[in-house]
Motif scaffolding. Structure first.
Motif, PDB file in Angstrom:
ATOM      1  N   SER A   1       0.847  -1.186   0.000  1.00 41.21           N
ATOM      2  CA  SER A   1       0.000   0.000   0.000  1.00 41.21           C
ATOM      3  C   SER A   1       0.884   1.239   0.000  1.00 41.21           C
ATOM      4  O   SER A   1       1.895   1.273   0.703  1.00 41.21           O
ATOM      5  CB  SER A   1      -0.883   0.002   1.258  1.00 41.21           C
ATOM      6  OG  SER A   1      -1.494   1.264   1.423  1.00 41.21           O
ATOM      7  N   ASN A   2       0.487   2.245  -0.743  1.00 41.41           N
ATOM      8  CA  ASN A   2       1.302   3.473  -0.741  1.00 41.41           C
ATOM      9  C   ASN A   2       0.978   4.384   0.457  1.00 41.41           C
ATOM     10  O   ASN A   2       1.593   5.430   0.613  1.00 41.41           O
ATOM     11  CB  ASN A   2       1.169   4.240  -2.074  1.00 41.41           C
ATOM     12  CG  ASN A   2      -0.273   4.587  -2.412  1.00 41.41           C
ATOM     13  OD1 ASN A   2      -1.189   4.257  -1.659  1.00 41.41           O
ATOM     14  ND2 ASN A   2      -0.472   5.247  -3.540  1.00 41.41           N
TER      15      ASN A   2
ATOM     16  N   THR B   1     -17.947   7.943  -2.838  1.00 42.67           N
ATOM     17  CA  THR B   1     -19.176   7.942  -2.049  1.00 42.67           C
ATOM     18  C   THR B   1     -19.548   6.505  -1.677  1.00 42.67           C
ATOM     19  O   THR B   1     -20.396   6.290  -0.829  1.00 42.67           O
ATOM     20  CB  THR B   1     -20.338   8.641  -2.783  1.00 42.67           C
ATOM     21  OG1 THR B   1     -20.621   7.923  -3.993  1.00 42.67           O
ATOM     22  CG2 THR B   1     -19.995  10.063  -3.155  1.00 42.67           C
TER      23      THR B   1
ATOM     24  N   PHE C   1     -23.068  15.065  -3.701  1.00 41.53           N
ATOM     25  CA  PHE C   1     -22.150  14.678  -4.790  1.00 41.53           C
ATOM     26  C   PHE C   1     -22.674  15.201  -6.127  1.00 41.53           C
ATOM     27  O   PHE C   1     -23.630  14.679  -6.673  1.00 41.53           O
ATOM     28  CB  PHE C   1     -22.023  13.149  -4.779  1.00 41.53           C
ATOM     29  CG  PHE C   1     -21.239  12.548  -5.915  1.00 41.53           C
ATOM     30  CD1 PHE C   1     -20.286  13.266  -6.626  1.00 41.53           C
ATOM     31  CD2 PHE C   1     -21.439  11.212  -6.270  1.00 41.53           C
ATOM     32  CE1 PHE C   1     -19.564  12.698  -7.666  1.00 41.53           C
ATOM     33  CE2 PHE C   1     -20.723  10.630  -7.309  1.00 41.53           C
ATOM     34  CZ  PHE C   1     -19.789  11.378  -8.000  1.00 41.53           C
TER      35      PHE C   1
ATOM     36  N   VAL D   1      -6.871  -5.732 -11.486  1.00 39.91           N
ATOM     37  CA  VAL D   1      -8.079  -5.974 -10.692  1.00 39.91           C
ATOM     38  C   VAL D   1      -8.941  -4.702 -10.669  1.00 39.91           C
ATOM     39  O   VAL D   1      -8.422  -3.585 -10.533  1.00 39.91           O
ATOM     40  CB  VAL D   1      -7.691  -6.323  -9.229  1.00 39.91           C
ATOM     41  CG1 VAL D   1      -8.917  -6.804  -8.447  1.00 39.91           C
ATOM     42  CG2 VAL D   1      -6.583  -7.356  -9.161  1.00 39.91           C
TER      43      VAL D   1
HETATM   44  C1  FAD Z   1     -16.367  10.768  -6.551  1.00 40.20           C
HETATM   45  C2  FAD Z   1     -16.535   9.283  -6.607  1.00 40.20           C
HETATM   46  C3  FAD Z   1     -17.711   8.713  -6.153  1.00 40.20           C
HETATM   47  C4  FAD Z   1     -17.889   7.333  -6.208  1.00 40.20           C
HETATM   48  N1  FAD Z   1     -19.050   6.792  -5.755  1.00 40.20           N
HETATM   49  C5  FAD Z   1     -19.226   5.450  -5.787  1.00 40.20           C
HETATM   50  C6  FAD Z   1     -20.426   4.846  -5.276  1.00 40.20           C
HETATM   51  O1  FAD Z   1     -21.335   5.516  -4.735  1.00 40.20           O
HETATM   52  N2  FAD Z   1     -20.551   3.511  -5.368  1.00 40.20           N
HETATM   53  C7  FAD Z   1     -19.578   2.735  -5.897  1.00 40.20           C
HETATM   54  O2  FAD Z   1     -19.737   1.506  -5.941  1.00 40.20           O
HETATM   55  N3  FAD Z   1     -18.442   3.265  -6.383  1.00 40.20           N
HETATM   56  C8  FAD Z   1     -18.237   4.589  -6.333  1.00 40.20           C
HETATM   57  N4  FAD Z   1     -17.073   5.133  -6.803  1.00 40.20           N
HETATM   58  C9  FAD Z   1     -16.056   4.263  -7.383  1.00 40.20           C
HETATM   59  C10 FAD Z   1     -15.263   3.473  -6.356  1.00 40.20           C
HETATM   60  O3  FAD Z   1     -14.806   4.317  -5.323  1.00 40.20           O
HETATM   61  C11 FAD Z   1     -14.060   2.804  -7.010  1.00 40.20           C
HETATM   62  O4  FAD Z   1     -14.446   2.215  -8.224  1.00 40.20           O
HETATM   63  C12 FAD Z   1     -13.473   1.727  -6.120  1.00 40.20           C
HETATM   64  O5  FAD Z   1     -12.946   2.304  -4.947  1.00 40.20           O
HETATM   65  C13 FAD Z   1     -12.380   0.985  -6.854  1.00 40.20           C
HETATM   66  O6  FAD Z   1     -11.764   0.059  -6.008  1.00 40.20           O
HETATM   67  P1  FAD Z   1     -10.309  -0.447  -6.358  1.00 40.20           P
HETATM   68  O7  FAD Z   1      -9.986  -1.477  -5.335  1.00 40.20           O
HETATM   69  O8  FAD Z   1     -10.219  -0.853  -7.777  1.00 40.20           O
HETATM   70  O9  FAD Z   1      -9.354   0.820  -6.242  1.00 40.20           O
HETATM   71  P2  FAD Z   1      -9.180   1.941  -5.132  1.00 40.20           P
HETATM   72  O10 FAD Z   1     -10.296   1.921  -4.168  1.00 40.20           O
HETATM   73  O11 FAD Z   1      -8.883   3.191  -5.879  1.00 40.20           O
HETATM   74  O12 FAD Z   1      -7.877   1.488  -4.341  1.00 40.20           O
HETATM   75  C14 FAD Z   1      -6.601   1.541  -4.903  1.00 40.20           C
HETATM   76  C15 FAD Z   1      -5.577   1.670  -3.784  1.00 40.20           C
HETATM   77  O13 FAD Z   1      -4.263   1.497  -4.327  1.00 40.20           O
HETATM   78  C16 FAD Z   1      -3.411   2.502  -3.807  1.00 40.20           C
HETATM   79  N5  FAD Z   1      -2.312   2.686  -4.771  1.00 40.20           N
HETATM   80  C17 FAD Z   1      -2.322   3.408  -5.919  1.00 40.20           C
HETATM   81  N6  FAD Z   1      -1.135   3.322  -6.552  1.00 40.20           N
HETATM   82  C18 FAD Z   1      -0.356   2.514  -5.790  1.00 40.20           C
HETATM   83  C19 FAD Z   1       0.971   2.054  -5.917  1.00 40.20           C
HETATM   84  N7  FAD Z   1       1.740   2.381  -6.978  1.00 40.20           N
HETATM   85  N8  FAD Z   1       1.476   1.244  -4.942  1.00 40.20           N
HETATM   86  C20 FAD Z   1       0.723   0.901  -3.878  1.00 40.20           C
HETATM   87  N9  FAD Z   1      -0.570   1.310  -3.698  1.00 40.20           N
HETATM   88  C21 FAD Z   1      -1.098   2.109  -4.662  1.00 40.20           C
HETATM   89  C22 FAD Z   1      -4.306   3.698  -3.633  1.00 40.20           C
HETATM   90  O14 FAD Z   1      -3.790   4.611  -2.708  1.00 40.20           O
HETATM   91  C23 FAD Z   1      -5.579   3.036  -3.127  1.00 40.20           C
HETATM   92  O15 FAD Z   1      -5.541   2.872  -1.737  1.00 40.20           O
HETATM   93  C24 FAD Z   1     -16.859   6.502  -6.746  1.00 40.20           C
HETATM   94  C25 FAD Z   1     -15.672   7.075  -7.182  1.00 40.20           C
HETATM   95  C26 FAD Z   1     -15.494   8.457  -7.117  1.00 40.20           C
HETATM   96  C27 FAD Z   1     -14.203   9.061  -7.606  1.00 40.20           C
END
Ligand code: FAD
Length: 410
Positions: free
Chosen positions: A31-32, A46, A217, A293
């Motif tokens: 994790s970063n 959200t 939002f 993923v």
């Molecule tokens: C404004 C907004 C509103 C949203 N509302 C909703 C909603 O109501 N319902 C819904 O289902 N989805 C919503 N989403 C979408 C949802 O938040 C994301 O699709 C979801 O969090 C994706 O999960 P993930 O595990 O793919 O990535 P993320 O949750 O983005 O997690 C990625 C993680 O990897 C870390 N990381 C990045 N680069 C590196 C690196 N090089 N090395 C180590 N760690 C790293 C990041 O810091 C982060 O912690 C919303 C998104 C936004 C922007």
């Protein structure tokens, strides 16, 4: 014991890391940011999650905040008319409740749980060169780093990505002090306010670092009157702008927002991104392969609130595919098949979300309008947020939409 590296501690990475850990894999999570940095940082989403996605968390006993978080039992839609009056207004009931747990609370808590259970947590922002090395020392490297820089390893799939530019400017504010919805205040609901040609205002209850709160939002059409948050750094200025736009475009929501205040200094977020589907296999300079993923491979606009839901579904599909594969090598064929298993659901999310970003055709306007008189239509629309595959049956095709409305009206 098979060794798996998970890069990125968001919804998908943590759910996978904790799930693999429960199945006896030797898991390293990179994790970063630390748990404390996440908890005290800026809001990220959200994160409204519907029944199927929440059930994947329950299956792994990861629903730590289920009793504290507001239970969202409905989903309401309003459409603003030219005089900023409501020309459409209804609420559909969800078969299973939805919930939003602030990702700062959830990811920090899950990360600590992973470490307490003996998982190896490495705080490091991974670069492509790191992954080159790790792909040789781990049986499998999963890249769950969201929309950050590591996506450059995964080629954009133009055939599945109709947009090359962001379709909405996003602006989020977490607040305390919002008044209840005037209609059916006896249950919690997500409110979707559509302002034709301008954008959307979503309002939903959440569980955040300071307890129960609500999220305001705005999703603005780029270049339009809502696209005014770029460069706004001060959280109170962000909130003032949010309220000003509510007063102008959705006065019925503004009426219950006159006493709100931000939950905390990290309670605002703005930004934009182009919805993108990518090739699921990331190629490393040294010849190795890594599997992308959730948002890394399918990043949809949040207009339909699906990203965290999809991340949960992706993590569940990948976990099952990894466990079923036993001791066999995680080669490119397996990676492709594993992504295809996820795409079976993600394709419906992508099609529906991209459709919602475009101006609605007449038969969709008819459906949304009819839901005001026909509760089964409102309920079906609401439950589509849990299972967007159902939209195939009544939403995209005008003939199917008309036939459905005729069957319900009859
Ligand atoms: C404004 C907004 C509103 C949203 N509302 C909703 C909603 O109501 N319902 C819904 O289902 N989805 C919503 N989403 C979408 C949802 O938040 C994301 O699709 C979801 O969090 C994706 O999960 P993930 O595990 O793919 O990535 P993320 O949750 O983005 O997690 C990625 C993680 O990897 C870390 N990381 C990045 N680069 C590196 C690196 N090089 N090395 C180590 N760690 C790293 C990041 O810091 C982060 O912690 C919303 C998104 C936004 C922007």
């Amino acid at each position: 014991m098979r060794k798996i590296l998970v890069v990125g501690a968001g919804q998908s990475g943590l759910q996978l890391a904790l799930g693999l850990q429960q199945h006896g894999y030797e898991v390293t999570l990179m994790s970063n940011r630390t748990a404390d940095e996440i908890r005290s940082g800026r809001v990220m989403s959200t994160q409204c999650m519907f029944h199927t996605a929440l059930q994947h968390e329950r299956d792994l006993q990861l629903n730590f905040w289920e009793s504290q978080a507001p239970k969202i039992e409905g989903l309401g839609v309003s459409v603003a008319g030219p005089e900023s009056q409501r020309v459409v207004d209804w609420v559909g009931k969800l078969d299973g409740h939805a919930q939003s747990v602030d990702q700062r609370v959830k990811m920090a808590g899950w990360m600590e749980t992973f470490a307490q259970r003996g998982g190896q947590l490495v705080i490091h922002g991974a670069a492509v060169s790191d992954l080159d090395y790790f792909s040789r020392t781990y049986d499998l490297v999963l890249v769950s780093a969201g929309k950050g820089e590591l996506v450059s390893m995964f080629e954009r799939d133009a055939s599945r990505s109709p947009y090359t530019e962001p379709q909405r400017a996003l602006a989020v504010a977490y607040v305390h002090g919002l008044g209840p919805r005037p209609e059916h205040p006896e249950f919690d609901a997500v409110r979707c306010n559509l302002v034709p040609g301008v954008g959307e205002l979503f309002i939903m209850p959440t569980y955040t670092v300071s307890g129960r709160a609500d999220i305001l939002f705005w999703e603005g059409v780029p270049g339009g009157p809502l696209d005014v948050f770029r460069g706004v750094k001060d959280p109170s200025e962000h909130l003032a702008l949010t309220l000003e736009l509510m007063e102008r475009f959705t006065p019925w929501e503004y009426a219950r927002a006159t006493n709100v205040e931000l939950t905390d200094a990290g309670g605002t977020l703005s930004g934009r991104y182009a919805p993108t589907v990518r090739n699921p296999i990331g190629r490393l300079p040294g010849g190795g392969s890594v599997l992308g993923v959730a948002d890394v491979v399918v990043a949809n606009d949040p207009i339909t609130g699906q990203g965290s839901n999809s991340a949960s579904k992706c993590a569940a599909a990948y976990l099952a595919a990894i466990v079923e594969h036993g001791d066999k090598p995680f080669d490119d064929d397996w990676m492709r098949a594993t992504f295809d298993r996820y795409w079976a659901t993600a394709q419906h999310v992508t099609k529906w979300t991209n459709a919602m970003l475009a101006p609605p055709p007449e038969h969709v306007l008819n459906l949304i309008g009819a839901a005001g008189q026909l509760p089964p239509v409102a309920d079906r629309f609401a439950n589509g947020f849990n299972d967007p595959a159902d939209f195939e049956n009544f939403f995209f095709d005008p003939d199917k939409a008309n036939a459905y409305l005729a069957s319900v009206s009859g």
